[in-house]
Enzyme design. Structure first.
Site, PDB file in Angstrom:
ATOM      1  N   THR A  29       1.024  -1.423  -0.124  1.00 29.51           N
ATOM      2  CA  THR A  29      -0.156  -0.031   0.403  1.00 29.51           C
ATOM      3  C   THR A  29       0.933   0.779  -0.228  1.00 29.51           C
ATOM      4  O   THR A  29       1.200   2.523  -0.959  1.00 29.51           O
ATOM      5  CB  THR A  29      -0.890   0.031   1.312  1.00 29.51           C
ATOM      6  OG1 THR A  29      -1.653  -1.008   0.837  1.00 29.51           O
ATOM      7  CG2 THR A  29      -1.951   1.146   0.964  1.00 29.51           C
ATOM      8  N   ASN A  74      -5.121  -9.618  -7.300  1.00 33.05           N
ATOM      9  CA  ASN A  74      -5.711  -9.969  -6.655  1.00 33.05           C
ATOM     10  C   ASN A  74      -7.319 -10.704  -6.546  1.00 33.05           C
ATOM     11  O   ASN A  74      -6.839 -11.230  -5.166  1.00 33.05           O
ATOM     12  CB  ASN A  74      -5.521  -9.667  -5.568  1.00 33.05           C
ATOM     13  CG  ASN A  74      -6.106  -7.896  -5.593  1.00 33.05           C
ATOM     14  OD1 ASN A  74      -6.053  -6.817  -6.972  1.00 33.05           O
ATOM     15  ND2 ASN A  74      -7.037  -7.815  -4.134  1.00 33.05           N
ATOM     16  N   GLN A 129       0.582  -9.826  -5.512  1.00 33.67           N
ATOM     17  CA  GLN A 129       0.332 -11.733  -5.381  1.00 33.67           C
ATOM     18  C   GLN A 129       1.000 -12.058  -6.644  1.00 33.67           C
ATOM     19  O   GLN A 129       0.733 -13.322  -6.567  1.00 33.67           O
ATOM     20  CB  GLN A 129      -1.324 -11.636  -5.948  1.00 33.67           C
ATOM     21  CG  GLN A 129      -1.971 -10.890  -5.196  1.00 33.67           C
ATOM     22  CD  GLN A 129      -2.474 -11.447  -4.047  1.00 33.67           C
ATOM     23  OE1 GLN A 129      -1.624 -12.748  -3.712  1.00 33.67           O
ATOM     24  NE2 GLN A 129      -3.181 -10.325  -2.983  1.00 33.67           N
ATOM     25  N   SER A 178       4.386  -6.567  -1.076  1.00 32.91           N
ATOM     26  CA  SER A 178       4.052  -6.835   0.246  1.00 32.91           C
ATOM     27  C   SER A 178       4.255  -8.766   1.311  1.00 32.91           C
ATOM     28  O   SER A 178       3.950  -9.326   0.990  1.00 32.91           O
ATOM     29  CB  SER A 178       3.275  -6.912   0.542  1.00 32.91           C
ATOM     30  OG  SER A 178       2.548  -6.057   2.127  1.00 32.91           O
ATOM     31  N   ALA A 179       5.256  -8.061   1.918  1.00 35.37           N
ATOM     32  CA  ALA A 179       5.676  -9.811   2.795  1.00 35.37           C
ATOM     33  C   ALA A 179       4.837 -10.936   3.256  1.00 35.37           C
ATOM     34  O   ALA A 179       5.095 -12.183   2.936  1.00 35.37           O
ATOM     35  CB  ALA A 179       6.535  -9.446   3.597  1.00 35.37           C
ATOM     36  N   HIS A 180       3.827 -10.248   3.896  1.00 33.39           N
ATOM     37  CA  HIS A 180       2.987 -11.478   4.301  1.00 33.39           C
ATOM     38  C   HIS A 180       1.761 -12.291   3.430  1.00 33.39           C
ATOM     39  O   HIS A 180       1.485 -12.714   3.805  1.00 33.39           O
ATOM     40  CB  HIS A 180       1.634 -10.035   5.248  1.00 33.39           C
ATOM     41  CG  HIS A 180       1.105  -9.017   4.444  1.00 33.39           C
ATOM     42  ND1 HIS A 180      -0.180  -9.725   4.235  1.00 33.39           N
ATOM     43  CD2 HIS A 180       0.933  -8.805   3.652  1.00 33.39           C
ATOM     44  CE1 HIS A 180      -1.338  -9.214   3.318  1.00 33.39           C
ATOM     45  NE2 HIS A 180      -1.003  -7.816   3.448  1.00 33.39           N
ATOM     46  N   THR A 229      12.739   4.776  11.237  1.00 36.79           N
ATOM     47  CA  THR A 229      13.680   3.647  11.738  1.00 36.79           C
ATOM     48  C   THR A 229      13.061   2.217  11.309  1.00 36.79           C
ATOM     49  O   THR A 229      12.243   2.324  10.603  1.00 36.79           O
ATOM     50  CB  THR A 229      14.254   3.704  13.197  1.00 36.79           C
ATOM     51  OG1 THR A 229      14.546   5.228  13.437  1.00 36.79           O
ATOM     52  CG2 THR A 229      14.585   3.032  13.363  1.00 36.79           C
ATOM     53  N   CYS A 240      -9.141  -6.950   1.494  1.00 37.26           N
ATOM     54  CA  CYS A 240      -8.661  -4.703   1.997  1.00 37.26           C
ATOM     55  C   CYS A 240     -10.220  -4.485   1.377  1.00 37.26           C
ATOM     56  O   CYS A 240     -10.294  -3.578   1.384  1.00 37.26           O
ATOM     57  CB  CYS A 240      -7.790  -4.370   0.894  1.00 37.26           C
ATOM     58  SG  CYS A 240      -6.211  -5.629   1.464  1.00 37.26           S
TER      59      CYS A 240
HETATM   60  N1  PLP Z   1      -2.574  -4.628  -3.571  1.00 41.05           N
HETATM   61  C1  PLP Z   1      -1.955  -6.381  -4.029  1.00 41.05           C
HETATM   62  C2  PLP Z   1      -2.587  -6.598  -5.474  1.00 41.05           C
HETATM   63  C3  PLP Z   1      -2.635  -6.921  -2.609  1.00 41.05           C
HETATM   64  O1  PLP Z   1      -3.314  -7.993  -2.732  1.00 41.05           O
HETATM   65  C4  PLP Z   1      -2.702  -6.378  -1.687  1.00 41.05           C
HETATM   66  C5  PLP Z   1      -3.374  -6.281  -0.319  1.00 41.05           C
HETATM   67  O2  PLP Z   1      -3.622  -7.441  -0.117  1.00 41.05           O
HETATM   68  C6  PLP Z   1      -2.308  -4.993  -1.733  1.00 41.05           C
HETATM   69  C7  PLP Z   1      -1.392  -4.444  -2.843  1.00 41.05           C
HETATM   70  C8  PLP Z   1      -1.424  -4.672  -0.524  1.00 41.05           C
HETATM   71  O3  PLP Z   1      -1.099  -4.803   0.814  1.00 41.05           O
HETATM   72  P1  PLP Z   1      -0.663  -4.410   2.287  1.00 41.05           P
HETATM   73  O4  PLP Z   1      -1.910  -4.171   2.647  1.00 41.05           O
HETATM   74  O5  PLP Z   1       0.129  -5.498   2.194  1.00 41.05           O
HETATM   75  O6  PLP Z   1      -0.236  -2.829   2.066  1.00 41.05           O
END
Ligand code: PLP
Length: 372
Positions: free
Chosen positions: A70, A143, A173, A193-195, A232, A318
């Protein structure tokens, strides 16, 4: 528990947890401190950059850490905004791109046409390229549907029109799952994004091609830790992210997950009537399968699955159920659009889990349709 919501987030790998715990316990100094203890932390940052850059084919110093995709997406879009600037994007972007375009000033934001699976209309791109286009921002693996765009083709077309137009991809993704080599894709900027690949939440990054760094401006000002984002560095989380990415790549599970994807498609086809797949059957990420069931409310179905300890999504987590923008852009028939479920997989899932899921799915759908 059967967890099929991995596009929303994945379970963190044990090794990633350990990497974070190690940094928090044994190397917790501020990575900007110039004493030797601080150096231990900055070494972890350096090693993390090396791991990530080796996966995406960049130089280590072209990786900038953020709190997730994001932030990375927002940095790109606000950097390239301006009342004389035109941007080209799609209507099926994640909200962090879509809303960022809505909240920044551009001379114009052009939304490309797409087909029912979300593939960008390449001829429309060719038609829309014009002077003042400064940025083309496209989601790599979608996504909601898993649709994979032909980024190399898009880049070739854009760069042959004007090599100064920047190409950004949202690879959230995609990274760890399909090839994200920035040189093969010919992109200037890439968010992740790591998660989404079994790393911790709240950490991610932005690849910035060295030659265009001066065009990128931070959204947060204050420290001088990075040119792109200040504050930081969360080096324990960053180290965990790099550890997770390496493990996700080493797992080499694409074919296994693709087999799962094909298997659940077959099970659905055999057991359930009147549905559509919103995920294409080629050029898709096998980690995602979007299905629209006729005459079903996806929220009701989701909770019936949940009652059986099965977790899926009724669209992107999201957007919290508010996925109409994407379904509208895909022009999903009204009959199916209320009943869209996204199944998203990980290497830990099994065929046995998918069989159980489709059994419950069938019973639940039969029941909903009976009472409607
Ligand atoms: N972009 C895509 C394609 C995503 O699937 C997501 C999360 O669902 C994001 C951006 C945003 O990632 P984050 O919430 O880890 O910042």
């Amino acid at each position: 528990m059967i967890y099929l919501d991995n596009a929303a987030t994945t379970k963190i790998y044990k090794n990633a947890q350990q990497a974070r715990a190690f940094a928090e316990d044994k190397a917790f100094a501020n990575s900007s401190s110039i004493h030797s203890f601080g150096l231990k932390s900055s070494n972890l940052l350096r090693e993390s950059r090396e791991i990530i850059s080796s996966v995406i084919g960049s130089n280590p110093d072209e990786i900038y850490f953020t709190k997730g995709a994001t932030e990375a997406n927002n940095i790109v879009i606000s950097s390239l905004s301006g009342e004389n600037n035109i941007a080209i994007t799609s209507s099926i972007e994640h909200s962090s791109v879509y809303d960022s375009f809505k909240n920044n000033i551009f001379k114009e934001v052009i939304y490309l046409k797409n087909d029912n699976y979300g593939f960008i209309d390449i001829e429309d791109l060719k038609d829309k390229l014009q002077n003042d286009v400064k940025l083309v921002s496209i989601i790599y693996a979608n996504n909601e549907t898993g649709t994979i765009q032909d980024i190399r083709k898009i880049s070739d077309i854009v760069k042959s029109f004007d090599k100064n137009i920047l190409i950004h991809i949202d690879a959230t993704q995609a990274l760890g799952k399909i090839s994200c080599d920035v040189n093969e894709l010919k992109v200037d900027l890439m968010s992740f994004s790591a998660h989404k690949f079994h790393g911790p939440k709240g950490v991610g990054g932005l690849y910035v091609r060295k030659e265009i760094l001066q065009k990128i401006k931070p959204v947060l000002h204050g420290g001088h830790q990075q040119v792109v984002s200040s504050g930081t560095d969360n080096h324990p989380a960053i180290s965990a992210m790099a550890t997770a990415l390496k493990e996700q790549i080493d797992a080499d599970e694409f074919n296994y997950v693709d087999d799962l994807n094909k298997y659940i498609r077959k099970l659905i086809d055999k057991n359930i009537s009147d549905y559509i797949f919103n995920t294409p059957d080629e050029n898709y990420s096998p980690y995602i399968l979007s299905v629209g069931f006729a005459n079903i409310k996806s929220e009701v179905l989701l909770h019936m699955l949940e009652d059986n300890d099965i977790y899926v999504s009724s669209g992107s987590a999201c957007s919290k159920g508010n996925n109409n923008r994407i379904l509208e852009a895909l022009d999903v028939d009204d009959k199916y659009s209320d009943g869209v479920i996204r199944f998203s997989f990980a290497g830990e899932n099994t065929k046995d889990e998918l069989e159980k899921t489709v059994n419950v799915l069938k019973e639940s759908i039969d029941e909903i349709r009976r009472v409607m």
